[in-house]
Design a protein around this motif. Structure first.
Motif, PDB file in Angstrom:
ATOM      1  N   SER A   2      -0.673  -3.165   2.597  1.00  0.00           N
ATOM      2  CA  SER A   2      -0.813  -2.589   1.266  1.00  0.00           C
ATOM      3  C   SER A   2      -0.573  -1.087   1.334  1.00  0.00           C
ATOM      4  N   GLY A   3      -0.005  -0.567   0.299  1.00  0.00           N
ATOM      5  CA  GLY A   3       0.292   0.858   0.248  1.00  0.00           C
ATOM      6  C   GLY A   3      -0.735   1.590  -0.589  1.00  0.00           C
ATOM      7  N   ILE A   4      -0.742   2.861  -0.453  1.00  0.00           N
ATOM      8  CA  ILE A   4      -1.618   3.713  -1.244  1.00  0.00           C
ATOM      9  C   ILE A   4      -0.745   4.407  -2.266  1.00  0.00           C
ATOM     10  N   ASP A   5      -1.130   4.258  -3.512  1.00  0.00           N
ATOM     11  CA  ASP A   5      -0.400   4.947  -4.567  1.00  0.00           C
ATOM     12  C   ASP A   5      -0.907   6.384  -4.660  1.00  0.00           C
ATOM     13  N   VAL A   6       0.019   7.306  -4.582  1.00  0.00           N
ATOM     14  CA  VAL A   6      -0.316   8.716  -4.670  1.00  0.00           C
ATOM     15  C   VAL A   6       0.420   9.311  -5.852  1.00  0.00           C
ATOM     16  N   ASP A   7      -0.325   9.954  -6.694  1.00  0.00           N
ATOM     17  CA  ASP A   7       0.263  10.661  -7.819  1.00  0.00           C
ATOM     18  C   ASP A   7       0.697  12.024  -7.300  1.00  0.00           C
ATOM     19  N   ASP A   8       1.984  12.146  -7.041  1.00  0.00           N
ATOM     20  CA  ASP A   8       2.540  13.371  -6.460  1.00  0.00           C
ATOM     21  C   ASP A   8       2.209  14.605  -7.284  1.00  0.00           C
TER      22      ASP A   8
END
Length: 159
Positions: A2-8
């Motif tokens: 699973s990936g981590i969603d990062v709000d750039d």
């Protein structure tokens, strides 16, 4: 996996807020330096000059020997609190075997570090510690943290 969603954009705004707060470090350092000098005066008065007179003549030489200097870098502040008096350690730690680390811990445990830290030294009880410098060091550390925290909160709120 699973990936981590990062709000750039949010992450960049957060880092920019930290950098903006760091831009205020020179002003914070100047303020902490001035306030720490004042705390040294209050500490010397509470531990020496405003106490019951006794064995020694009060020349105010010790008061004039006290100093606080702050220096800011891009990411931090260093405050040096000192005395160039030859008897500064005798005032600070007293004539008994007082552990400087224990004195520091007691000063840090004070509820209000803006108040001078005293342990009963006076002209009558001149052998007790008069932790003028220790109290001012604790004050400076807490004041730096408090002022930087306020700047950081302001910077992050504006994002």
């Amino acid at each position: 996996m699973s990936g981590i969603d990062v709000d750039d954009r949010a992450l960049r705004a957060l880092f920019q807020g930290v950098l903006d707060a760091c831009d205020e470090l020179p002003a914070i350092a100047a303020r902490v330096e001035a306030e720490t000098c004042g705390h040294l005066i209050l500490g010397a008065q509470a531990n020496i000059y405003n106490t019951t007179p006794g064995a020694y003549q009060r020349t105010e030489d010790y008061l004039r020997s006290l100093d606080a200097r702050a220096r800011a870098t891009r990411t931090g502040i260093r405050v040096t609190v000192s005395s160039d008096s030859p008897y500064a350690s005798l005032i600070e730690y007293g004539r008994d075997d007082v552990d400087p680390a224990q004195l520091q811990a007691q000063a840090e445990a004070q509820a209000d570090p803006s108040q001078p830290y005293t342990v009963g030294r006076s002209g009558q009880a001149w052998w007790l510690p008069g932790p003028v410098i220790t109290g001012a060091q604790v004050f400076a550390a807490r004041r730096m943290a408090e002022l930087f925290s306020k700047q950081l909160q302001l910077a992050l709120r504006s994002r």
